[in-house]
Structure formats: C-alpha cells, structure tokens
Design an enzyme around this catalytic site. Sequence first.
Site, PDB file in Angstrom:
ATOM      1  N   SER A  78      46.264  21.036  16.851  1.00  0.00           N
ATOM      2  CA  SER A  78      46.278  20.329  15.567  1.00  0.00           C
ATOM      3  C   SER A  78      47.671  19.994  15.069  1.00  0.00           C
ATOM      4  CB  SER A  78      45.549  21.171  14.509  1.00  0.00           C
ATOM      5  OG  SER A  78      46.124  22.471  14.426  1.00  0.00           O
TER       6      SER A  78
ATOM      7  N   GLU B 122      49.895  20.632  -0.186  1.00  0.00           N
ATOM      8  CA  GLU B 122      50.924  21.081  -1.125  1.00  0.00           C
ATOM      9  C   GLU B 122      51.481  22.459  -0.758  1.00  0.00           C
ATOM     10  OE1 GLU B 122      48.916  20.819  -4.865  1.00  0.00           O
ATOM     11  OE2 GLU B 122      49.400  18.690  -5.114  1.00  0.00           O
TER      12      GLU B 122
ATOM     13  N   HIS C  86      49.977  23.631   9.217  1.00  0.00           N
ATOM     14  CA  HIS C  86      49.930  22.186   9.422  1.00  0.00           C
ATOM     15  C   HIS C  86      50.833  21.461   8.432  1.00  0.00           C
ATOM     16  CE1 HIS C  86      46.022  23.873  10.822  1.00  0.00           C
ATOM     17  NE2 HIS C  86      46.383  23.186  11.898  1.00  0.00           N
TER      18      HIS C  86
END
Length: 915
Positions: A681, A847, A853
């Site tokens: 990912s 945020e 990620h």
Amino acid sequence: MAQDKQSNEPQPPEQPLPQLFIAGDSTAAPHNGNERMGWGVPFSDYFDPEKVEVHNMARGGRSSRTFITEGHWDRMLADVHRGDVVLIQFGHNDGGAINREPPGSDRPLRARGSLPGLGDESEEIDNAVTGRHEVVYTYGHYLRQMIKDVREKGAQPVLMSLTVRNIWNDGRLERGAGQYGSWAYELAKQEDVPFVDVTDIAADKLEPMGPEAMSKLYPADHTHTGPEGARLHAEAVVAGLKGLRPSPIEGWLSDQGEAVEKHDITWLNLPRPARADLPTLFLIGDSTVRNGRGDGSNGQWGWGDYVDYWFNENKINVVNRAVGGLSSRTYYTGPFWDKVLDMLQPGDYVMMQFGHNDNIALNDAERARGTIHGVGDETEEIDNMVTGKHEVVHTYGWYLRQFIEQAREKGATPIMCSLVPRKIWNDEGKIERSEDSYADWAEQVARDEDVPFVNLNDLIADRYDALGKKAVDPLFGDAHTHTSERGAILNAECVAEGLVELDDNPLAPYMTVDLTLGQPVSFTFGDQNGDAIAVEPSDAYTSETGFGYDLGTMPNEGEPYFFSVRADDGNYRVTIEFGAEDQASANTVKAETRRLMVEDVQTEPGQFVERSFVVNVRDTHLVPPEKYAPGGTEVLINDREVGKLHWDDKLTLELNGDAPQVHAMTFEAMDVPTVYLIGDSTVTDQPYEPAASWGQMLTRFLGDGVAVANHAESGETMKSFITGLRLAKVLEDMGKGDYLFIQFTHNDQKEYWPQTYVEADTTYKAYLKVMIEEARRRGATPVLVTSMQRRNFDDDGKIVSSLGDYPKAMRDVAREEDVTLIDLERMSVKFYEALGPDKAPLAFNNEGKDPTHHDNYGAYELAKCVAEGIRESDLPLADHLRDDFQGFDPSEPDDVDRFDLAPSPFSSDLKPLGN
C-alpha cells in the site's frame, strides 16, 4: 387360463404424448370469428396427433410482459413437462406504451409495452389499467424468464422472430418490426437456445408476390393474416424447425408436415442487420470467419464473431454471413450470396475472405467446392457429383470479381482480405505465408478492381512469429486452421489494424476509437483541426465510440474532469496542448488512478504549451496456462480493486488544476522501457484522497521515453503477490530493457499473518532472490527498494525503527546479487526527522492519524527520494529523469506549508489495507 392370468396382470401406465406449445400474440392466436387468423391455427395440421399434442396458447394483444403479468404464462407452464417444446414469439406489442399513452394519442389504454433491449433496466409504475404498482422490465428480461422457466421443467424453449407485416418501402418488404427480431436472435445466442428466423423465411416467400398479391393475405390490416397468410407463416415455422440441428420436432410431423421443404440454413443461425436505419458491413467467407453456428462449438471461433468490437453499433450493423466449409465458388453458387445481395442496400459494405476451401477437388462426391487456380478467365465444365447439375467452374479470381461487381451494382463498397494463415511453421520457426497462391491472388484482384485490401495473411503471421510457437498454440481450437476464442479476437484485431492502416479506409467513420491499433489518435477541443476528432461537450465515453468525457464529468469552469480513450494492455504516449485563446490556464494532469503526470503547467491567454508523457494501461487477463498446468487466466484482484481505473480497458486522464484548459490531445501506442513497481500500500496507486503513495508520484519525475506500470497493491506480501498471479502478470508483460522495482516489508514482517509471513534472514531473502532472477531471465533489470519507516518518534525526535532486520536483509541481498539498491528506508528517516514530530503528521494520511500511509505531500517527497536514488545509480533509467529534477536531499524537504497539488475529486476515509 394363462391368457386370462396375463390379462389381469398390472399394465405399465400409458406414456403421455410430448407437447408442442405456442406462446405468442394475435399473429399466432386463434381467430375470433372474423377474417383474421393466426399461424398457430393451421399449425397443428402439420403434426401427427398420435405423436405430439399441439397447444396454441397465444393470446391477442399481449406483449412478452403482459403474457406473464396477466397469468397466461403460468397457466401454460403448469402443463409443460419434460421433453416438451415451447415456441416463444413476441414483439409486435412490446413497442407500445409502458403505461399511459402519450398526449394526443387515440390508441386505447393498454399499458403493455416492455422496455427496449436485453439489459437489466427497469421502471416502476402505477399501472393505469390494473391499478397496481408494477416494475416493468426489458423485452429481454421477460424472454429470459420464459427460457429459464421452460428449462426448469426439462422442456426445450425455441425463440422465433416476428411474423411479417404487410409494409413495403421502395419496393422492398419490411423484415421485422423494430429491433425485436434482432434482440430475440441475440438473446438466443446468449442463452444457447434454438432460434428460428420466421421473419426471413416468410418474407422470402411473400416478397416475390408483390404488394398487391400480398394484400390478399392480410385482409384486415398490415399485421394480421387471413387463413392463407396464416398457413404460409405456419409453413415457415415448420420449415425453420425442420432446419434446426437437431430438429426439436423430429418424428412428430404429419404427411403434410413432411411435405414442407426444410429451411436448410436455419441451423446456421445467420444474422440479419439489426437496424434498418444504419449501413451494414456484411462479412462473407469460410469457417475462419464464422465457424458453424457462430457459437464456439468445439472451442473454435471465427474472427468475424469478434470484429464488431471495433465498430460503433450506433453507426453501423456488423453482420457475419460467413459459412464454414464453403469456398468462393460454393458461397457464390449456393443460396448464401443471393441472400446477402437481397439484403444489400446502397451505402453498405461487403468484406470478403476466401481461400482455405478453394484448393480442393473441383468435383467429387463429398464437397465439389474447389476453384481453378489463379485469377484468369479459365473455365472447366463438370457434372457436379454433389448437386447432380451441370456446372461451369471458374478461377478463384473470377468468383472474387463477381462478389465485387455485384456488390457495386447494389451501391455497396467491397473490401478484400487475404486468407488468415494456418498454424504451420517453417524450418526457420516462422509461420508459412500464402505466397504465389490465394493471398497473392486476392491482392491481385483487389489491385485490378481498385478495392481496399487488408493483408490478413501477413498481419496475422507477423503476430504469430512475434509470439512464438508456445504462445500461439492456445490461439487455435484444432491442429492448425480454426482459432480458439483468443485467437479469433487477435485475428479480429488484425482486421481492424489492417483497416486503419489503409490510406483511404472506407469504414473509418464507423470504427471505434481504440489506441491498441497502433495508429495515432488526435482530438481537438475547439475548432476542427485536420484529421483530429472534434470533441463536443456532450461526448460522454461509451465503449461504442471509444472516447469521451468520463465518470459523469465534463469541462466546467475550474473543476476537474475526466477524459477516456479505449485501450488494451500497453504503453501510450499522450501529448497535450494546453491553453486557450481568450484566457489563462493552470493545468495538472493525472492518469488512470491518480498517477501524477503533469504538474501545474500555466499559460497566458493566447499561449499554447505542449507536454508529453507515457501512460501504462493494463487489464487482469493472463495468457491461459497449458492444459492441467497450474495458474489461471485472470489476476486475483481484491474487492476494492474491482472497477478501478488501473484495471480496465481504457486510458483515463484526470484534467485538473486551478483553471484547466486543454486545446488538443494526441495518443499513440509506444514501445518504451517500462518500470514495473511491485509492493504494498505504500507503493500502490491509491484510488482516493487523501491517501497517496510514491508509486503514483514517480511518474511526475520521469520523461516521455519511459513508462511506469504500478502493480503494487494494498495488503500485499511477496507470497500473496505470487499466489494472486500478480507477479505472473508482470512477468508476462516484462521484456528486455525493462525494470522491476521491488519494495516489500510492511506486511511480510507480520508473524500474525502466518500464511504470508517471511523471516528476515531466510525466506525474505529467498523470495527477493526469486524475483530478481525472474526479472533477469527476461532481460529486465531488478532494483531493490527498502521500505520507508513508519512514523514512530522517540522523545528525542528520532525515528524508532519498526521494520526489524528486513532493511538490512534487503541490503545484504542487493550486495550478494549485485543489484541496484535505493535505500528509501534511510532516506525516509532523514525526511521525517527533518520535519520533526510536530510537522511530520502533515506528510501522512488522514491528517496524520495513519502513521504508515502518506498523503500527497508525503508521497511526493518519497517519490523524489526514489528519483534521487535513480539519479545516483548507474542505471540507464537515470537518463529518463525530467530536466526539472535536479536532485533531492531528504534532510531538506520541500516546505510542507507551501506544497500545493490539485486534489482529485474522489475521496474516502477508508484506510488502505495493511499497516
């Protein structure tokens, strides 16, 4: 006494007779005392009542919908048993109003129409006739229900086209009301149900009569027959049923039924033009164009069954009338060419391909189908051993000239194809060409007659040569002549490719835009410019047109929008001209799933600027493994990937920025080095804001001489990447001069994922070495990329490693295998620590709540790290870095507060898989 005893023994129950049911409307229904009569009334005369019971359940005024909703279908179905046959014929009333008649109509309120087509559409109504709430479906939906119900009873459904209406246009009899006949035909193919083209069989009998004589068969109106017309249609149904293979009425006929001449070509299920308002491309040829019934029997298909993919069905009909086993001679002398001529209209096209069956004996007791070699005027007289008739046999070229001349006499345009090659390899490992034979003779006739010529023999043979023997074997359904489905698709693509390569392609206005064909395709978004396709604001993408605005968007002051062009697996250079005459522009372009290609290109009013980049397009298809070999035919994508832009058959651009203005675009298939990215990912093309990865930002820093194919996916490990056939897809496409960037750790290190866990110093290294060797075997260059750290600060503002010994293990493998290493792990530490604990969250997804990620800023900076790794290496790939990339020091990152990248319009708070 014995005789009495025998007579008293229990006897087996008498077996009921099989039944033949008719489900339809007033054109088949019993008359009601007036001059009308449906064909179902005399139909029983053609059957032996001691062998079959005929039940005419047709009801006047009913559509496929109301025959079901009013209960007629269920009442009939209750009496249907195993071994019965049900004839289904609807359409005359399906075109009526779905509910209330439109204003001004004087037609009675019936509420009987079905939605057009074969799809899954539906419409809810409060029925004005019944007063009930109802969901109305398509014509195809109701017929599918009937087919399903009959099959569940163990009976045989048969679909039929409509009866003929007494309507004439320009001296020709109408053949089918609307598209119901073609829809029934298509549905029969989809559902593998026998189909009888009653319309065509009956019209062939009626049209020679002329309007005046035919009117006597329709005493009431143009739709309903009298007794004589009913009998003609009943015989058409019987003739068609007899012509099916196998015939569902075999052994049931009366003497009268046996006397009806069988319609010999019904079993072939040959199509007719679906829409009378469109021109038609007729295909004529042999089994390499259409095999058998065109249903893939024995795994064999002709290219004509797939060539319609390359044409816009809203602009042209594609009708494949090729017949297996025929030569140019027997196609011409049999009923087949006359049927095509009968359908030909001015403005139509005839594409022909013959030759495979022409090199056979001129006269024998089996086929008698050969032609004299060459293109001259030689002849030979024979007494045909098959037909029993005297015949003058001509050369191959003579028959081709007849097709050409007679098509032109009808106002149609002929197009010549050379015969497709057989799978016969010569001593040099190349496919045998048809030289000084049928391919060359076809070309000579085309040249002499000034006919467009598509050299299929060479085009396809070149493809086979490039693929090699092993890859070509699955393209055939037999030893060397008839193609499998995949082979037919490839051959159809070659037909389309040959057409677009013509200097003057007569079919160009009707062809779907598709980048796969290798020809540059240009679009203009203002005034018409040369051969460029002028894009209108209303041009939404469809698979039929092959281009247009996509995902429900279109240009709208300052808002992002999407534009797609149909394309298969491959790399495509896109050149965009930005700017407008009367306003400034600011443009950012992303491709497929948010791959950043162009960043903030600005123009002044009247200024136009070009930028080029290469986009990789892929789908999930894999070359099928050999029989009994492990593997598969599709990449095993997860549910989150289904429908995403990086797994489809089109190239999609996202036109973004503060004021996007695109003046023109050109797309062209390119053979360029490809950088394949495999990983998890943190590398993948994240589909939704605010998540992002470096893999979808790397494209920003590479020029238009190289492509990036990002195969990484969230949640993947090295083991799952192999078992899910993702690596197989990469290796299948990879070639000499390509690169394989490998970044795995985040999910591989998880001991609580025991099925995919690998230990750092043993199995982790072993899997890396396997991937390295697989790349090298294909002439590609492997590159190892250590995984970036997670955001995990200690009290001193330093990153605490969460990756264990895995980065070291990768460095060891790079050294042992002499592989280029990009140490993203160390660079990420410098990057995070330069930001510090307070600002580092601004580089992360959601945020900063997600410590693994990244967001657009973090992904952009990490892509710069990878670009810097490329720059510092001795890889030839470094030459493809864009000029505006002058290096990057991760300890001095770009100011996060000043970073501004136009966000994509789709967002989600769904966390990427993995951590």
